[in-house]
Design an enzyme around this catalytic site. Structure first.
Site, PDB file in Angstrom:
ATOM      1  N   GLN A   1       0.818  -1.202   0.000  1.00 53.44           N
ATOM      2  CA  GLN A   1       0.000   0.000   0.000  1.00 53.44           C
ATOM      3  C   GLN A   1       0.858   1.261   0.000  1.00 53.44           C
ATOM      4  O   GLN A   1       0.538   2.228  -0.680  1.00 53.44           O
ATOM      5  CB  GLN A   1      -0.911  -0.010   1.222  1.00 53.44           C
ATOM      6  CG  GLN A   1      -1.891  -1.172   1.254  1.00 53.44           C
ATOM      7  CD  GLN A   1      -2.750  -1.183   2.498  1.00 53.44           C
ATOM      8  OE1 GLN A   1      -2.764  -0.211   3.244  1.00 53.44           O
ATOM      9  NE2 GLN A   1      -3.444  -2.275   2.743  1.00 53.44           N
ATOM     10  N   ASP A   2       1.951   1.252   0.756  1.00 53.83           N
ATOM     11  CA  ASP A   2       2.809   2.436   0.828  1.00 53.83           C
ATOM     12  C   ASP A   2       3.348   2.804  -0.544  1.00 53.83           C
ATOM     13  O   ASP A   2       3.458   3.984  -0.886  1.00 53.83           O
ATOM     14  CB  ASP A   2       3.974   2.191   1.789  1.00 53.83           C
ATOM     15  CG  ASP A   2       3.504   2.004   3.216  1.00 53.83           C
ATOM     16  OD1 ASP A   2       2.343   2.334   3.504  1.00 53.83           O
ATOM     17  OD2 ASP A   2       4.297   1.507   4.035  1.00 53.83           O
ATOM     18  N   GLN A   3       3.715   1.790  -1.334  1.00 55.20           N
ATOM     19  CA  GLN A   3       4.271   2.062  -2.655  1.00 55.20           C
ATOM     20  C   GLN A   3       3.261   2.771  -3.551  1.00 55.20           C
ATOM     21  O   GLN A   3       3.620   3.683  -4.302  1.00 55.20           O
ATOM     22  CB  GLN A   3       4.714   0.747  -3.330  1.00 55.20           C
ATOM     23  CG  GLN A   3       5.862   0.055  -2.616  1.00 55.20           C
ATOM     24  CD  GLN A   3       5.395  -0.943  -1.575  1.00 55.20           C
ATOM     25  OE1 GLN A   3       4.387  -0.736  -0.932  1.00 55.20           O
ATOM     26  NE2 GLN A   3       6.138  -2.022  -1.419  1.00 55.20           N
ATOM     27  N   ALA A   5       0.811   4.745  -2.590  1.00 48.65           N
ATOM     28  CA  ALA A   5       0.656   6.121  -2.121  1.00 48.65           C
ATOM     29  C   ALA A   5       1.805   6.994  -2.615  1.00 48.65           C
ATOM     30  O   ALA A   5       1.605   8.144  -3.030  1.00 48.65           O
ATOM     31  CB  ALA A   5       0.588   6.146  -0.595  1.00 48.65           C
ATOM     32  N   ALA A   6       3.035   6.453  -2.574  1.00 46.72           N
ATOM     33  CA  ALA A   6       4.205   7.219  -3.007  1.00 46.72           C
ATOM     34  C   ALA A   6       4.184   7.468  -4.513  1.00 46.72           C
ATOM     35  O   ALA A   6       4.546   8.551  -4.982  1.00 46.72           O
ATOM     36  CB  ALA A   6       5.484   6.481  -2.610  1.00 46.72           C
TER      37      ALA A   6
END
Length: 245
Positions: A1-3, A5-6
């Site tokens: 998920q973080d990827q 968002a970035a």
């Protein structure tokens, strides 16, 4: 998920399915984004954690209390949809209340998601004027996001620092990942006046609350890249130049 968002940046509502991910960009009004930006900050707990270990524990806890855990997960999912609608409508008070409710449900997923120090920081924030918040990431450490009236920020931050919390102010990145190339550009490095015309691939990593750690990584990457491109420049010399940026 973080990827995700970035890469995408900005405000998005993301649906993570078994076979695909759907990213819905949200058209948040400028005034709402400004109000949100003035109302939030991060508090670093000073502790790192292994998200992999926490997820393993969550699976074990899920096997023992499957029905309860599914209930908490469904509540968190429902809150996420409501938070999206709050942002679109500019309903900041309800947004902060739902952050608090989401954190309460997340803590029930697994005992090590929170601890006495995290709870103490969070309760101190609420006692001094914060309207809501939650621990980011898998849990067990990292950053607490607080939502508060802008005029009470200073007092809340001061009390959190007394307990050992490290305050991080943040801004929104609205563009996400960008890549581009540079052709036939001249770069002069330090007093060596070294010139190279290599084609470079540059990228923007976006804002990281722990900037010093990110800076060290970037400097190291800079050193490796430059020492591999320019004859006669060692990695240590390139890193020395990178520190000046």
């Amino acid at each position: 998920q973080d990827q995700y968002a970035a890469v995408f940046g900005g405000f998005n509502f993301m649906e993570f399915n078994k076979d695909n991910v759907i990213v819905h960009p949200l058209r948040i009004r400028e005034g709402i984004m400004d109000e949100l930006n003035c109302s939030i900050f991060l508090c670093y707990t000073g502790k790192t954690r292994s998200s992999g270990n926490i997820h393993k524990n969550q699976k074990k806890f899920y096997a023992k209390r499957k029905k309860d855990i599914i209930n908490y997960l469904e509540k968190i999912k429902g809150i996420t949809i409501k938070l999206k609608n709050n942002l679109l409508r500019g309903e900041m008070l309800e947004f902060s209340r739902l952050l608090h409710e989401s954190w309460g449900n997340k803590k029930m997923l697994e005992p090590t998601i929170s601890n006495s120090f995290i709870d103490r920081l969070y309760e101190t924030g609420l006692r001094n004027g914060a309207l809501g918040g939650k621990l980011l990431g898998a849990g067990g450490g990292g950053y607490i996001l607080f939502f508060c009236p802008p005029l009470k920020k200073h007092m809340i931050k001061r009390e959190l620092e007394k307990l050992g919390g490290k305050i991080i102010d943040i801004n929104f990145d609205r563009e996400g990942l960008r890549i581009w190339s540079i052709k036939k550009e001249e770069y002069f490095l330090s007093d060596k006046k070294c010139l190279f015309n290599k084609r470079l691939l540059l990228w923007k990593i976006g804002q990281n609350p722990n900037w010093q750690a990110t800076r060290k990584i970037l400097i190291s990457m800079w050193g490796k890249a430059i020492s591999g491109i320019i004859p006669g420049i060692t990695q240590s010399q390139a890193i020395a130049v990178g520190i000046d940026f």
